[in-house]
Design a protein around this motif. Sequence first.
Motif, PDB file in Angstrom:
ATOM      1  N   VAL A 194     -41.972  51.844  18.754  1.00  0.00           N
ATOM      2  CA  VAL A 194     -42.523  51.913  20.105  1.00  0.00           C
ATOM      3  C   VAL A 194     -42.584  53.383  20.493  1.00  0.00           C
ATOM      4  N   ARG A 195     -43.349  53.685  21.519  1.00  0.00           N
ATOM      5  CA  ARG A 195     -43.534  55.097  21.878  1.00  0.00           C
ATOM      6  C   ARG A 195     -42.259  55.713  22.439  1.00  0.00           C
ATOM      7  N   ASN A 196     -41.477  54.931  23.168  1.00  0.00           N
ATOM      8  CA  ASN A 196     -40.266  55.469  23.790  1.00  0.00           C
ATOM      9  C   ASN A 196     -39.105  54.516  23.560  1.00  0.00           C
ATOM     10  N   GLN A 197     -38.338  54.773  22.491  1.00  0.00           N
ATOM     11  CA  GLN A 197     -37.159  53.954  22.242  1.00  0.00           C
ATOM     12  C   GLN A 197     -36.113  54.227  23.327  1.00  0.00           C
ATOM     13  N   GLY A 198     -35.277  53.233  23.592  1.00  0.00           N
ATOM     14  CA  GLY A 198     -34.219  53.451  24.573  1.00  0.00           C
ATOM     15  C   GLY A 198     -33.754  52.159  25.210  1.00  0.00           C
ATOM     16  N   ARG A 199     -32.977  52.327  26.290  1.00  0.00           N
ATOM     17  CA  ARG A 199     -32.476  51.183  27.059  1.00  0.00           C
ATOM     18  C   ARG A 199     -33.212  51.139  28.391  1.00  0.00           C
ATOM     19  N   TYR A 200     -33.637  49.929  28.766  1.00  0.00           N
ATOM     20  CA  TYR A 200     -34.445  49.759  29.964  1.00  0.00           C
ATOM     21  C   TYR A 200     -33.811  48.718  30.885  1.00  0.00           C
ATOM     22  N   PRO A 201     -33.853  48.986  32.207  1.00  0.00           N
ATOM     23  CA  PRO A 201     -33.271  48.026  33.158  1.00  0.00           C
ATOM     24  C   PRO A 201     -34.151  46.795  33.300  1.00  0.00           C
ATOM     25  N   ILE A 202     -33.518  45.659  33.532  1.00  0.00           N
ATOM     26  CA  ILE A 202     -34.263  44.423  33.784  1.00  0.00           C
ATOM     27  C   ILE A 202     -33.840  43.874  35.136  1.00  0.00           C
ATOM     28  N   GLU A 203     -34.596  44.233  36.152  1.00  0.00           N
ATOM     29  CA  GLU A 203     -34.346  43.731  37.496  1.00  0.00           C
ATOM     30  C   GLU A 203     -35.258  42.533  37.731  1.00  0.00           C
ATOM     31  N   GLY A 204     -34.649  41.392  37.981  1.00  0.00           N
ATOM     32  CA  GLY A 204     -35.435  40.175  38.119  1.00  0.00           C
ATOM     33  C   GLY A 204     -35.844  39.663  36.753  1.00  0.00           C
ATOM     34  N   LYS A 205     -36.916  38.898  36.712  1.00  0.00           N
ATOM     35  CA  LYS A 205     -37.384  38.323  35.459  1.00  0.00           C
ATOM     36  C   LYS A 205     -38.311  39.306  34.756  1.00  0.00           C
ATOM     37  N   ARG A 206     -37.985  39.623  33.524  1.00  0.00           N
ATOM     38  CA  ARG A 206     -38.816  40.495  32.708  1.00  0.00           C
ATOM     39  C   ARG A 206     -39.103  39.802  31.388  1.00  0.00           C
ATOM     40  N   SER A 207     -40.373  39.796  31.013  1.00  0.00           N
ATOM     41  CA  SER A 207     -40.759  39.163  29.756  1.00  0.00           C
ATOM     42  C   SER A 207     -40.744  40.181  28.627  1.00  0.00           C
ATOM     43  N   LEU A 208     -40.901  39.691  27.417  1.00  0.00           N
ATOM     44  CA  LEU A 208     -40.945  40.556  26.247  1.00  0.00           C
ATOM     45  C   LEU A 208     -42.049  41.600  26.366  1.00  0.00           C
ATOM     46  N   THR A 209     -43.234  41.176  26.786  1.00  0.00           N
ATOM     47  CA  THR A 209     -44.347  42.120  26.897  1.00  0.00           C
ATOM     48  C   THR A 209     -44.122  43.119  28.035  1.00  0.00           C
TER      49      THR A 209
END
Length: 269
Positions: free
Chosen positions: A117-132
């Motif tokens: 992916v262009r930017n590897q890392g850890r991302y917050p998931i606030e609420g419902k987040r899908s794979l895409t």
Amino acid sequence: MNKTKLLWLILIFVLSWMIFVGSAVAGKLKESVIGPGDTLKIFVYGHPDLATDTKVSETGNITFPLLGEVFVGGLTPSAAERKIVNLLESRDILRKPQVNVFAASLQSQMVSVLGYVRNQGRYPIEGKRSLTDILAMAGGIMPDGGEVVTLIRSDGDKSTKEVIDVLEMIRSSDLTRNLIVRSDDLIYVERAPRFYIYGEVQRAGAYRLERNMTVMQALSVGGGLTQRGTERGLRIQRRDAEGNLQILTVNSSDWVQPDDVIYIKESLF
């Protein structure tokens, strides 16, 4: 006031109320639970001295004026509001307090994205987040990335693995495979499969293998044959399921498989 104007006012009021209720319900449905590392903003109506910015400790506690430590780990912001209200009332500190808890940042609700992916890392998931959604947050899949994504999820003492064909999901409009991610999920995008071509071709080298690619299409990717090359006696080096190397004679209409090595011979005439 005439009847038409009155009806318009009633209609506007009803529509406004429906929008307000719908927004409130949607907000509740999207609430995430509070965890260690999250930063909360807490307000008590009419009591600005109780306004607090606090960080959730590793044990799930926050410090709140007049109450001391309050355990909020695993609660939603709404549930934390109710808990603080109950504590303030039960200890005779305030009567019918109005408490608002806002999650300034949810560091505990994170998903990891690795691979192509262009930017590897850890991302917050606030609420419902899908794979895409998460793939988009990571900048999307790189040109060298594959179309099949692996999602690894920890369920207690064991881990589960889901393999999602993103391209097929989009082509078929089957969004049931667009999974809702959870905290601590790991999403991995592998490199796209490749094939190799050498011998009498214009541009020998390694290339991305497209779906259902034929030998003829692979030759065109390599720029076609040189003047000395021939399509007669096309050879492919391919490993079988046990890892043994096989040398196969193929036709130009045969499909290429991942890691195939295509050899173009020199014409004898």
